[in-house]
Enzyme design. Structure first.
Site, short mmCIF file in Angstrom:
data_model
loop_
_atom_site.label_atom_id
_atom_site.label_comp_id
_atom_site.label_asym_id
_atom_site.label_seq_id
_atom_site.Cartn_x
_atom_site.Cartn_y
_atom_site.Cartn_z
N GLU A 52 0.88 -1.22 0.02
CA GLU A 52 -0.14 0.00 -0.12
C GLU A 52 0.79 1.22 0.00
OE1 GLU A 52 -2.08 -3.13 2.76
OE2 GLU A 52 -0.18 -2.63 2.02
N ARG A 212 21.82 -22.84 -7.00
CA ARG A 212 23.16 -22.13 -8.13
C ARG A 212 22.68 -21.96 -9.52
NH1 ARG A 212 23.89 -26.68 -5.23
NH2 ARG A 212 23.86 -28.12 -6.88
#
Length: 348
Positions: A52, A212
């Site tokens: 918000e 990875r």
């Protein structure tokens, strides 16, 4: 106006925070003036501004500040009314005199759970709750499971050969899936709070359990080692990333290595779930081995199962893959020569 359209945009924005906001929920928000979006925002990083706040800031940055007080704010989750890492979003909404807020679903976290709606209504803000509610709850299934069931959202994952083998049954690692599938698994790792393996998988495969092959954070590594028999030379204990060892023994913590003693009077699955909940882990990807996976299947304590089936035939005496009981197939996807099957639990 079509409120579902704007809520769908909130969900789309919220997903951009995947892997970065936990243990907070993913949230998206849009500010709409006379049918047009004048501001968008999402929760980007844990401890940083909420959706918000970012939405209202964008409207101001775009020169739309004078329209805010005659706009409708759409947000995928109930705005908070308490002070946590950041101030209450309800205060900001009231401060900017936004007259109407449309909410996807309520926040069942104890500190919120209807208090945000109540505070907005008390300030004269009109609220509507339940637009795309199912989709908004699905967006934060990990968050809701953690707070409502008091355990992490549990994902079971394994790969099996065409003849139903999960491993060779010896210390030689059995490579089942393709490189494309491995990239997908690393993406999943970046999306969960923790990755867990059992003792035999840690000993035989020596996995690093890091992200990875995909750009993203590495999850907390968790290994079950009840009798502390795993050697210190394993990659899990390299100290490069945090690791938690769940055990029945007492041990002294080391840098990036924490030992959590499980109560022996509890059954294993309950003890593991309680320990992970106390560690504030909202989701866990259980990558093996077969015995650990079967324990969670038998206890009917899982929320999703992701099973890769390879076209490869092992054709020998190997380790049988678990039998998924009480599961309903919800999705199938072909990944080169592998097939991904996703299951959800059938209702008790």
């Amino acid at each position: 106006m079509n409120p579902e359209r704007f809520m769908a945009r909130c969900i789309e924005l919220a997903l951009r925070g995947a892997g970065h906001v936990a243990p907070n929920p993913m949230v998206g928000a849009v500010l709409v003036h006379e049918g047009s979006i004048i501001g968008e925002g999402w929760h980007r990083q844990y401890g940083h501004a909420h959706a918000e706040v970012n939405c209202i800031r964008q409207a101001i940055d775009f020169g739309e500040e004078d329209k805010i007080s005659s706009s409708t704010l759409y947000v995928s989750l109930e705005p908070c009314a308490h002070t946590g890492k950041t101030p209450p979003c309800t205060d900001l909404i009231i401060q900017h005199r936004i007259p109407e807020v449309v909410i996807g679903c309520t926040d069942t976290f104890d500190a919120v759970n209807g208090k945000g709606v109540e505070k907005l209504n008390s300030a004269g803000v009109k609220t509507t709750v339940g637009i795309l509610e199912k989709e908004c709850r699905e967006l934060n299934k990990r968050f809701f499971t953690f707070h409502e069931k008091k355990r992490p959202y549990i994902i079971l994952k394994w790969a099996e050969t065409a003849d139903g083998m999960i491993g060779s049954g010896v210390e030689d690692r059995l490579l089942i899936t393709t490189e494309a599938t491995n990239h997908l698994v690393h993406r999943w790792r970046s999306e969960e709070a923790a990755i867990m393996v059992g003792t035999n998988t840690a000993a035989w495969d020596d996995p690093a359990l890091t992200t990875r092959l995909w750009e993203g954070p590495s999850a907390l590594r968790v290994v079950l080692d009840l009798n502390l028999r795993l050697p210190a030379a394993l990659k899990l204990f390299d100290g490069q990333f945090p690791t938690v060892v769940l055990t029945n023994r007492k041990a002294i913590d080391q840098p990036n290595l924490r030992y959590v003693q499980l109560p022996e009077e509890q059954d294993l699955v309950t003890a593991v779930c309680d320990a992970l909940h106390k560690l504030n882990i909202q989701s866990v990807l259980i990558e093996g081995g077969a015995q650990l996976l079967r324990s969670f299947i038998d206890a009917r304590c899982w929320d999703e199962a992701r099973i890769f089936r390879s076209s490869t035939v092992f054709a020998g005496m190997g380790l049988l893959a678990p039998e998924l009981k009480h599961g309903e197939l919800t999705e199938t996807d072909e990944i080169h020569t592998d097939t991904l099957h996703i299951y959800k639990p059938t209702k008790h």
